[in-house]
Design a protein around this motif. Structure first.
Motif, PDB file in Angstrom:
ATOM      1  N   TRP A 141       0.836  -1.208   0.000  1.00  0.00           N
ATOM      2  CA  TRP A 141       0.000   0.000   0.000  1.00  0.00           C
ATOM      3  C   TRP A 141       0.871   1.258   0.000  1.00  0.00           C
ATOM      4  CZ3 TRP A 141      -0.328   3.798   3.842  1.00  0.00           C
ATOM      5  CH2 TRP A 141      -1.372   4.722   3.692  1.00  0.00           C
ATOM      6  N   SER A 144       2.213   2.152  -3.465  1.00  0.00           N
ATOM      7  CA  SER A 144       1.263   2.492  -4.528  1.00  0.00           C
ATOM      8  C   SER A 144       1.101   4.001  -4.669  1.00  0.00           C
ATOM      9  CB  SER A 144      -0.099   1.862  -4.230  1.00  0.00           C
ATOM     10  OG  SER A 144      -1.056   2.296  -5.171  1.00  0.00           O
ATOM     11  N   PRO A 145       1.296   4.548  -5.878  1.00  0.00           N
ATOM     12  CA  PRO A 145       1.131   5.999  -6.079  1.00  0.00           C
ATOM     13  C   PRO A 145      -0.336   6.435  -6.045  1.00  0.00           C
ATOM     14  CG  PRO A 145       1.592   4.923  -8.158  1.00  0.00           C
ATOM     15  CD  PRO A 145       1.739   3.865  -7.100  1.00  0.00           C
ATOM     16  N   LYS A 146      -1.249   5.484  -6.245  1.00  0.00           N
ATOM     17  CA  LYS A 146      -2.682   5.807  -6.245  1.00  0.00           C
ATOM     18  C   LYS A 146      -3.402   5.050  -5.133  1.00  0.00           C
ATOM     19  CE  LYS A 146      -2.857   6.747 -11.223  1.00  0.00           C
ATOM     20  NZ  LYS A 146      -3.514   6.411 -12.506  1.00  0.00           N
ATOM     21  N   ARG A 147      -2.798   5.037  -3.976  1.00  0.00           N
ATOM     22  CA  ARG A 147      -3.367   4.269  -2.877  1.00  0.00           C
ATOM     23  C   ARG A 147      -4.608   4.944  -2.290  1.00  0.00           C
ATOM     24  NH1 ARG A 147       2.139   5.665   0.049  1.00  0.00           N
ATOM     25  NH2 ARG A 147       1.675   7.699   0.928  1.00  0.00           N
ATOM     26  N   GLN A 148      -5.482   4.107  -1.772  1.00  0.00           N
ATOM     27  CA  GLN A 148      -6.648   4.610  -1.063  1.00  0.00           C
ATOM     28  C   GLN A 148      -6.220   5.238   0.256  1.00  0.00           C
ATOM     29  OE1 GLN A 148      -9.240   1.170  -0.552  1.00  0.00           O
ATOM     30  NE2 GLN A 148     -10.649   2.028  -2.053  1.00  0.00           N
ATOM     31  N   ASP A 191      -1.756  10.590   4.707  1.00  0.00           N
ATOM     32  CA  ASP A 191      -1.285   9.448   3.931  1.00  0.00           C
ATOM     33  C   ASP A 191      -0.040   9.793   3.128  1.00  0.00           C
ATOM     34  OD1 ASP A 191      -3.160   7.528   4.684  1.00  0.00           O
ATOM     35  OD2 ASP A 191      -4.669   8.506   3.457  1.00  0.00           O
ATOM     36  N   ASP A 192       0.479  11.021   3.293  1.00  0.00           N
ATOM     37  CA  ASP A 192       1.712  11.412   2.621  1.00  0.00           C
ATOM     38  C   ASP A 192       2.914  11.263   3.542  1.00  0.00           C
ATOM     39  OD1 ASP A 192       0.436  12.096   0.260  1.00  0.00           O
ATOM     40  OD2 ASP A 192      -0.080  14.084   1.010  1.00  0.00           O
TER      41      ASP A 192
END
Length: 205
Positions: A141, A144-148, A191-192
């Motif tokens: 996770w 992933s660059p497009k993670r939820q 999340d960053d």
């Protein structure tokens, strides 16, 4: 100052409180037939840093080791004072006394590290404590660059981690984690947060 004012103030700005309990869950086997002990982590809290006020997940000792390394990698300020984990034992030495000692040590570790706002700002910590994702899933996770958002993952899976119990504590949720509980700016989990170590890790025994 009237007693009524004090009562109203306590209602509007309740004290932040978290109960963390680690208990022995079960003895399991991995795909290679190797046995390991799992532990339940139950959290009851009114701290809005958490996505769920009540949760219970199952983890093994190696997950706690990963968590400690994770905390040190993204927050080296904890390097000198982070709680130690219980000693490792060969499986042949693991008995009820060792399990009880480990339970106590793991619970104390979580109680200490979860006092830190820096630790609580890391979404990986919340995924480990309030979701069913494995450590490898969490690491994937992170890549992933497009993670939820971690909060979405936790909330969507809340039925899997919410205990079916009636003897739970109910807390009022304060507006923030500030010391006086009066800030209207809610604490958020970003999340960053750094996804890979940027400092040397010294985990210790």
């Amino acid at each position: 100052m009237s007693e009524n004012w004090l009562d109203e103030d306590a209602l509007l700005y309740p004290e932040i409180s978290s109960l963390i309990e680690v208990t022995h869950h079960d003895m399991e086997e991995d795909s290679w037939g190797r046995k390991f002990v799992t532990y339940s982590i139950e959290i009851q809290t009114n701290d809005i840093s958490f996505n769920l006020p009540h949760s219970k997940v199952k983890r093994r000792f190696s997950d706690f080791v990963w968590l400690r390394k994770r905390i040190l990698s993204v927050s080296p300020v904890h390097k000198r004072n982070i709680a130690r984990l219980p000693r490792r034992y060969l499986f042949s030495r693991i008995d009820q006394d060792v399990i009880a000692e480990r339970q106590h040590g793991l619970q104390r570790f979580l109680q200490e590290v979860l006092q830190s706002e820096t630790v609580l700002s890391d979404p990986c910590v919340h995924l480990l404590l309030q979701s069913t994702l494995s450590v490898s899933d969490i690491e994937e996770w992170m890549k992933s660059p497009k993670r939820q958002p971690s909060s979405k993952i936790i909330l969507e899976g809340k039925d899997l981690v919410t205990p079916d119990r009636t003897d739970i504590q109910h807390y009022l949720r304060p507006p923030s984690r500030t010391s006086d509980n009066r800030s209207l700016c809610a604490s958020t989990v970003s999340d960053d947060f750094p996804s890979s170590p940027t400092y040397p890790i010294n985990v210790g025994p």
